[in-house]
Design a protein around this motif. Structure first.
Motif, PDB file in Angstrom:
ATOM      1  N   ILE A 184       7.220  -1.449   5.734  1.00  0.00           N
ATOM      2  CA  ILE A 184       6.333  -0.346   6.132  1.00  0.00           C
ATOM      3  C   ILE A 184       5.186  -0.262   5.131  1.00  0.00           C
ATOM      4  CG2 ILE A 184       6.102   2.145   6.462  1.00  0.00           C
ATOM      5  CD1 ILE A 184       9.047   2.250   7.252  1.00  0.00           C
ATOM      6  N   LEU A 185       3.962  -0.353   5.637  1.00  0.00           N
ATOM      7  CA  LEU A 185       2.769  -0.168   4.806  1.00  0.00           C
ATOM      8  C   LEU A 185       2.072   1.104   5.278  1.00  0.00           C
ATOM      9  CD1 LEU A 185       1.327  -3.822   4.883  1.00  0.00           C
ATOM     10  CD2 LEU A 185       2.955  -2.838   3.263  1.00  0.00           C
ATOM     11  N   ASN A 186       2.109   2.139   4.456  1.00  0.00           N
ATOM     12  CA  ASN A 186       1.485   3.413   4.803  1.00  0.00           C
ATOM     13  C   ASN A 186       1.028   4.090   3.514  1.00  0.00           C
ATOM     14  OD1 ASN A 186       0.986   6.183   5.453  1.00  0.00           O
ATOM     15  ND2 ASN A 186       2.247   5.994   7.274  1.00  0.00           N
ATOM     16  N   PRO A 187      -0.276   4.373   3.398  1.00  0.00           N
ATOM     17  CA  PRO A 187      -0.775   4.987   2.153  1.00  0.00           C
ATOM     18  C   PRO A 187      -0.154   6.343   1.849  1.00  0.00           C
ATOM     19  CG  PRO A 187      -2.488   4.920   3.849  1.00  0.00           C
ATOM     20  CD  PRO A 187      -1.352   4.109   4.362  1.00  0.00           C
ATOM     21  N   LYS A 188       0.426   7.005   2.872  1.00  0.00           N
ATOM     22  CA  LYS A 188       1.081   8.294   2.637  1.00  0.00           C
ATOM     23  C   LYS A 188       2.361   8.125   1.806  1.00  0.00           C
ATOM     24  CE  LYS A 188      -1.654  11.064   5.126  1.00  0.00           C
ATOM     25  NZ  LYS A 188      -2.583  10.149   5.760  1.00  0.00           N
ATOM     26  N   LEU A 189       2.838   6.881   1.671  1.00  0.00           N
ATOM     27  CA  LEU A 189       4.004   6.613   0.819  1.00  0.00           C
ATOM     28  C   LEU A 189       3.604   6.459  -0.650  1.00  0.00           C
ATOM     29  CD1 LEU A 189       5.804   4.000   3.112  1.00  0.00           C
ATOM     30  CD2 LEU A 189       6.755   6.220   2.445  1.00  0.00           C
ATOM     31  N   LEU A 190       2.296   6.417  -0.916  1.00  0.00           N
ATOM     32  CA  LEU A 190       1.799   6.195  -2.278  1.00  0.00           C
ATOM     33  C   LEU A 190       1.608   7.528  -2.996  1.00  0.00           C
ATOM     34  CD1 LEU A 190      -0.924   3.466  -1.557  1.00  0.00           C
ATOM     35  CD2 LEU A 190       1.536   3.191  -1.826  1.00  0.00           C
ATOM     36  N   PRO A 191       1.520   7.511  -4.341  1.00  0.00           N
ATOM     37  CA  PRO A 191       1.264   8.759  -5.085  1.00  0.00           C
ATOM     38  C   PRO A 191      -0.079   9.376  -4.675  1.00  0.00           C
ATOM     39  CG  PRO A 191       1.908   6.965  -6.571  1.00  0.00           C
ATOM     40  CD  PRO A 191       1.697   6.345  -5.226  1.00  0.00           C
ATOM     41  N   GLU A 192      -0.171  10.703  -4.813  1.00  0.00           N
ATOM     42  CA  GLU A 192      -1.385  11.447  -4.429  1.00  0.00           C
ATOM     43  C   GLU A 192      -2.636  10.892  -5.101  1.00  0.00           C
ATOM     44  OE1 GLU A 192      -2.071  14.028  -2.458  1.00  0.00           O
ATOM     45  OE2 GLU A 192      -0.095  14.752  -1.826  1.00  0.00           O
ATOM     46  N   ASN A 193      -2.499  10.401  -6.345  1.00  0.00           N
ATOM     47  CA  ASN A 193      -3.685   9.965  -7.094  1.00  0.00           C
ATOM     48  C   ASN A 193      -4.025   8.489  -6.896  1.00  0.00           C
ATOM     49  OD1 ASN A 193      -1.562   8.847  -8.449  1.00  0.00           O
ATOM     50  ND2 ASN A 193      -2.148   9.559 -10.498  1.00  0.00           N
ATOM     51  N   SER A 194      -3.325   7.821  -5.977  1.00  0.00           N
ATOM     52  CA  SER A 194      -3.620   6.400  -5.740  1.00  0.00           C
ATOM     53  C   SER A 194      -4.979   6.248  -5.072  1.00  0.00           C
ATOM     54  CB  SER A 194      -2.557   5.775  -4.836  1.00  0.00           C
ATOM     55  OG  SER A 194      -2.967   4.476  -4.421  1.00  0.00           O
ATOM     56  N   PRO A 195      -5.810   5.294  -5.524  1.00  0.00           N
ATOM     57  CA  PRO A 195      -7.118   5.088  -4.877  1.00  0.00           C
ATOM     58  C   PRO A 195      -6.988   4.605  -3.435  1.00  0.00           C
ATOM     59  CG  PRO A 195      -6.690   3.354  -6.502  1.00  0.00           C
ATOM     60  CD  PRO A 195      -5.607   4.372  -6.661  1.00  0.00           C
ATOM     61  N   TYR A 196      -5.775   4.157  -3.042  1.00  0.00           N
ATOM     62  CA  TYR A 196      -5.553   3.664  -1.679  1.00  0.00           C
ATOM     63  C   TYR A 196      -5.038   4.757  -0.736  1.00  0.00           C
ATOM     64  CZ  TYR A 196      -5.816  -0.859  -4.065  1.00  0.00           C
ATOM     65  OH  TYR A 196      -6.229  -1.936  -4.818  1.00  0.00           O
ATOM     66  N   ARG A 197      -4.842   5.939  -1.276  1.00  0.00           N
ATOM     67  CA  ARG A 197      -4.174   7.021  -0.530  1.00  0.00           C
ATOM     68  C   ARG A 197      -4.923   7.428   0.749  1.00  0.00           C
ATOM     69  NH1 ARG A 197       0.682  10.322  -0.522  1.00  0.00           N
ATOM     70  NH2 ARG A 197       0.071  12.186   0.572  1.00  0.00           N
ATOM     71  N   GLY A 198      -6.261   7.370   0.729  1.00  0.00           N
ATOM     72  CA  GLY A 198      -7.050   7.855   1.871  1.00  0.00           C
ATOM     73  C   GLY A 198      -7.352   6.815   2.936  1.00  0.00           C
ATOM     74  N   LEU A 199      -6.747   5.631   2.852  1.00  0.00           N
ATOM     75  CA  LEU A 199      -7.047   4.567   3.818  1.00  0.00           C
ATOM     76  C   LEU A 199      -6.713   4.975   5.248  1.00  0.00           C
ATOM     77  CD1 LEU A 199      -5.685   1.416   1.939  1.00  0.00           C
ATOM     78  CD2 LEU A 199      -8.082   1.872   2.495  1.00  0.00           C
ATOM     79  N   ALA A 200      -7.583   4.568   6.177  1.00  0.00           N
ATOM     80  CA  ALA A 200      -7.265   4.688   7.603  1.00  0.00           C
ATOM     81  C   ALA A 200      -6.424   3.472   7.995  1.00  0.00           C
ATOM     82  CB  ALA A 200      -8.552   4.745   8.408  1.00  0.00           C
ATOM     83  N   GLY A 201      -6.029   3.406   9.254  1.00  0.00           N
ATOM     84  CA  GLY A 201      -5.238   2.278   9.728  1.00  0.00           C
ATOM     85  C   GLY A 201      -5.940   0.951   9.500  1.00  0.00           C
TER      86      GLY A 201
END
Length: 655
Positions: A184-201
């Motif tokens: 599963i690849l989903n930026p919502k699984l990453l920490p809040e401060n990750s630069p990848y957190r806001g990625l769209a699909g």
């Protein structure tokens, strides 16, 4: 009778010490420093990254996404063994650009790959068991979801039972129980401060494609076309322009005008985007290219977009782009018609949305592919959460979309009504739902109950969010240039809005389709500002003095470039600064008063900054620090009556 827009103004108040420190450390102008702090960027380091995202050292996606290495290994094996890979996409701009990106990438890497996009009308959103079983029948080995799958527990479980490998790439909110996928690849699984957190699909798809290619030693000529599709999808999907989104978009926007992709060239050609632009601005994508892609998903066949963005044949690309153009024109006409009908329903039924604190409007024969757009327009018009629906082919069922305001959470509202609904989902600002027609009245009542918990009457006006107060002599080409460097604009990085109080309207006229052309001047300031207020002809003529909220714009005409302003907010000044308030004492307290003959309004201000505004001949007045939150009071009450009488005596006015 004078008419002004119903609005509430929210003026940001950044910490003065922070503003001062940022100016000293960076040399930014005070207005730009305030804008940046208002975007949640409050340190020198984060400001430097905001101004130039390339200076940030990004962590490797392989370290950030726990399942990325597994995904790459599974895809490498499938490519090596010739196993079939099937993409399950989505019919919105994000899902279609993601699908095209992965098709283009993995075809180039030698994969046996094809795709299916669920039908908006027949399947609804996301992968389902029918699609899974069809993939299994066709001999698929790996299912790759894009922009969907994170909530599809049952279909994914079915795929695993059938012996298929499943990789989910998605960016939607996480359910309580994750599906049993292989990765599963989903930026919502990453920490809040990750630069990848806001990625769209499309951002997740881009990372998967690029890292897989890099693992196979293929990068030459591979990444740039994918970056263009990432840029197109991210902006069209209204993803937050923070973190890597901002960094990669700045890069992608520089590439798009020189795109070698036949589909992007054709789309720009039919959309009238000039290829001579050195850098395509996000507005050109968001308002020209994005809607043409989105329109297909709403009322057309998504396959058209996949072909447009994957073909290398200029003839096919132009044909598909022209089809997009025609369907987008149809979509616009649909939206305008549905909006007219919805407004007519609201105004003439009438619908008591002020009392309910939420607007629910349902009508048959509306296309549910476009009602979400209409919901957004109704929010802009009325400033209230909107739930709009239409009857399906089976008239006992309703399908709808919802859009919210700042103080109202759409998903929580739908959850509050969960037992009355069929399917529903979404987030704070928007959502979708279905329900049985027999539950409609209960649904309206329940939504109103929820709205009363969070909304006060003063919330029910369109919101104008303002960054800072500006004088006309600050509105220079240099300020515009500084603002332009803060691009790209979008969610999380909105275009700056300034305001100037108590300006004089020198000229005003209606032009074109009900637009206002204006000239303003500010007291003690030589600069005059030309302005436009789009679709505001109904407010003509404006009073002679107003507060204005606006965006700074560059007007290029006949080889000349001038700075002008685009009006987005107008209100009456709370106190006239051109006529000096007169100080007087009443019952041992100090007050200041003045009278505007323009508006026939008396204003009395106390030492705490509260103003009582009274229009001649009225029994009610407004009391507060600004018009948006001021409360109505009965001025016939003895305290107010005597205070008004004292003020009028001081000003030499008859009672």
């Amino acid at each position: 009778m004078m008419k002004l827009p119903r609005q509430r103004w929210e003026i940001a108040t950044p910490n003065p010490e922070q503003v001062k420190q940022l100016i000293e450390a960076t040399g930014l102008s005070p207005l730009i420093a305030k804008v940046i702090i208002n975007r949640g960027i409050d340190t020198v380091k984060s400001t430097q990254v905001y101004l130039d995202p390339e200076v940030e050292n990004l962590p490797s996606p392989l370290k950030e996404f726990p399942d990325l290495a597994t995904s790459i290994t599974l895809l490498q094996e499938a490519i090596t063994t010739g196993e079939k890979i099937a993409i399950c996409g989505d019919y919105d701009a994000d899902g279609m650009t993601s699908t095209a990106l992965l098709l283009r990438a993995f075809s180039q890497l030698g994969a046996d790959i094809y795709y299916e996009i669920p039908s908006r009308m027949k399947d609804g959103y996301g992968i389902n068991e029918r699609i899974v079983e069809a993939f299994a029948d066709q001999g698929v080995g790996v299912i790759l979801t894009v922009d969907n799958g994170i909530s599809a527990y049952q279909p994914i479980q079915r795929a695993i039972e059938l012996g298929l490998t499943v990789i989910i790439t998605d960016h939607h909110d996480l359910p309580e129980k994750l599906p049993p996928a292989d990765a599963i690849l989903n930026p919502k699984l990453l920490p809040e401060n990750s630069p990848y957190r806001g990625l769209a699909g499309v951002g997740v798809a881009y990372i998967l494609a690029v890292t897989t290619a890099q693992s196979l030693g293929i990068t030459q000529g591979f990444i740039d076309p994918l970056l263009e599709l990432f840029t197109l999808g991210t902006i069209a999907d209204l993803a937050p322009l923070i973190g890597v989104n901002r960094r990669w978009l700045k890069r992608g926007l520089r590439r798009l005008p020189k795109s070698q992709l036949a589909g992007v060239q054709a789309l720009m050609q039919v959309a009238g985007v000039s290829e001579e632009q050195k850098q395509l601005k996000p507005d050109d994508i968001g308002f020209r290219l994005g809607p043409r892609i989105n329109a297909i998903g709403r009322i057309g066949d998504p396959q058209m977009i996949i072909e447009l963005l994957t073909t290398d044949d200029p003839g096919i690309a132009l044909e598909r782009a022209m089809q997009c153009e025609q369907i987008n024109a149809k979509r616009k006409a649909m939206c305008e018609q549905i909006e007219l009908e919805a407004v007519h329903l609201v105004e003439n039924t009438p619908i008591p949305w002020k009392k309910d604190r939420v607007l629910v409007v349902v009508q048959s024969n509306w296309h549910h592919g476009v009602i979400g757009i209409v919901a957004s327009r109704l929010v802009e018009r009325y400033g209230v959460p909107v739930f709009i629906g239409t009857y399906e082919e089976n008239p006992s069922k309703i399908r709808g979309s919802a859009r919210g305001i700042k103080e109202f959470n759409i998903f929580e509202a739908l959850d509050f009504c969960g037992d009355l609904l069929g399917k529903y989902g979404g987030h704070k600002a928007a959502g979708g739902f279905s329900l049985l027609a027999k539950n409609l009245d209960h649904f309206k009542q329940r939504l109103s109950t929820f709205a009363h918990q969070y909304l006060e009457p003063h919330h029910l006006k369109p919101l104008v969010s303002i960054d800072a107060e500006a004088n006309f002599d600050q509105l220079t080409p240099l300020l515009h240039q500084s603002i332009d460097q803060l691009q790209p604009w979008g969610i999380g990085n909105e275009f700056p809005v300034f305001w100037t109080p108590n300006v004089q309207v020198l000229e005003q006229r209606i032009v074109g389709k009900n637009h206002l052309k204006l000239v303003f001047c500010q007291d003690n300031n030589e600069n005059q500002m030309k302005a436009v207020a789009w679709r505001w002809g109904e407010y003509f003529p404006l009073p002679k003095r107003v507060d204005i909220a606006y965006k700074l714009k560059e007007n290029n005409w006949n080889g000349e470039t001038n700075i002008e302003i685009e009006i987005i907010g107008i209100r009456l000044p709370l106190l006239e600064t051109n006529s000096k308030p007169v100080m007087f004492e009443y019952q041992g307290k100090k007050y200041w008063c003045n009278f505007s003959s323009i508006n026939n309004e008396l204003k009395i201000k106390n030492e705490q900054g509260k103003v009582l505004a009274v229009t001649k001949g009225q029994r009610k007045g407004l009391l507060g620090t600004n018009r948006e939150t001021a409360k109505e009071v009965d001025i016939t009450q003895p305290h107010y009556y005597q205070l008004i009488k004292a003020a009028m005596g001081i000003l030499g006015l008859s009672k």
